[in-house]
Motif scaffolding. Structure first.
Motif: not given
Ligand code: ADP
Ligand code: MG
Length: 237
Positions: A131-135
């Motif tokens: 998952l492309m998280t913000k971090d």
């Protein structure tokens, strides 16, 4: 051809395009007709999925045949599995050569949910599903990242590509989920930029949504080649 037409009529599947593969009769046919590894059909049955839904019957064979598609089917009709299953059949787990599939979702919640579903479906195989998280998008080290399937919202993915050198040249499948919402939310330019970053010439693109306004179909056609349109039920219900 007769049989295909009968199935389409029975499941209210409407298609437009050349040489459209026949709809699935059952999930078992994935094994007999498409050489699917039986763990995957086993996972389907453990998840309580015994019969494909209409959109799954038609979209899965299309994607497995290497064709692009726009798929329009009502909310709750199983579109997620319709694109996840072909990805898991086509992509080998733990590949080294970079990201193989990108799934774009209009919201973070949907992206997270799609990752969860994908992991359940892939249980028993060592896929890297991210998952492309913000971090991750702000500080990820993408050179060293193992990732087979990447799920993201458009802005996070675009940021990672432009600011963190995420390389999408190895992407073989690009899915735009809830594409009506993606375009409505004003992501047209960001999506264009992602489509451009996925520069593998043999990439297979697909769009899934609950509605398919003419404007979006026209826009989508500019980025697709020889795409098949699938509509389950009525066009914009
Ligand atoms: P959509 O994206 O079309 O709105 P989802 O992919 O979110 O729909 O699926 C809706 C629900 O149906 C989910 O809970 C999913 O697990 C379930 N589902 C999907 N495919 C099947 C199937 N073949 N048989 C039974 N349930 C299914
Ligand atoms: Mg959905």
């Amino acid at each position: 051809i007769e049989r295909a037409a009968v199935l389409r009529k029975r499941f209210d599947i409407h298609i437009a395009g050349q040489n459209v593969p026949a709809p699935l009769e059952s999930f078992e046919e994935l094994i007999s007709r498409y050489g699917c590894d039986s763990y995957l059909v086993g996972n389907l049955s453990k998840l309580g999925f015994h019969e494909p839904t209409p959109i799954q019957r038609q979209a899965i064979p299309i994607l497995l045949s290497g064709r692009e598609c726009f798929a329009c089917a009502p909310t709750g009709s199983g579109k997620t599995l319709a694109f996840l299953l072909p990805l898991l059949m086509k992509i080998k787990p733990g590949s080294k050569g970079g990201v193989k599939a990108v799934i774009l979702c209009p919201t973070r919640e949907l992206a997270a949910q799609t990752v969860r579903e994908c992991k359940k479906l892939a249980k028993g195989r060592k896929y890297y599903i991210k998952l492309m998280t913000k971090d991750l998008s702000k500080s990820g080290n993408f050179k060293d990242m193992h990732c087979d399937i990447l799920v993201s919202t458009p802005l996070r993915l675009d940021h990672a590509v432009k600011k963190r050198d995420l390389d999408l040249n190895s992407v073989e499948y690009l899915v735009l989920d809830e594409s009506d919402k993606l375009f409505e939310l004003g992501f047209v330019e960001v999506i264009d930029s992602v489509v451009e970053a996925c520069s593998n010439p043999s990439i297979i693109r697909s769009l899934f949504s609950a509605t398919l306004p003419d404007s979006i179909e026209a826009l989508a056609r500019t980025i697709m080649h020889d795409a098949i349109r699938i509509i389950v039920g009525r066009k914009n219900s």
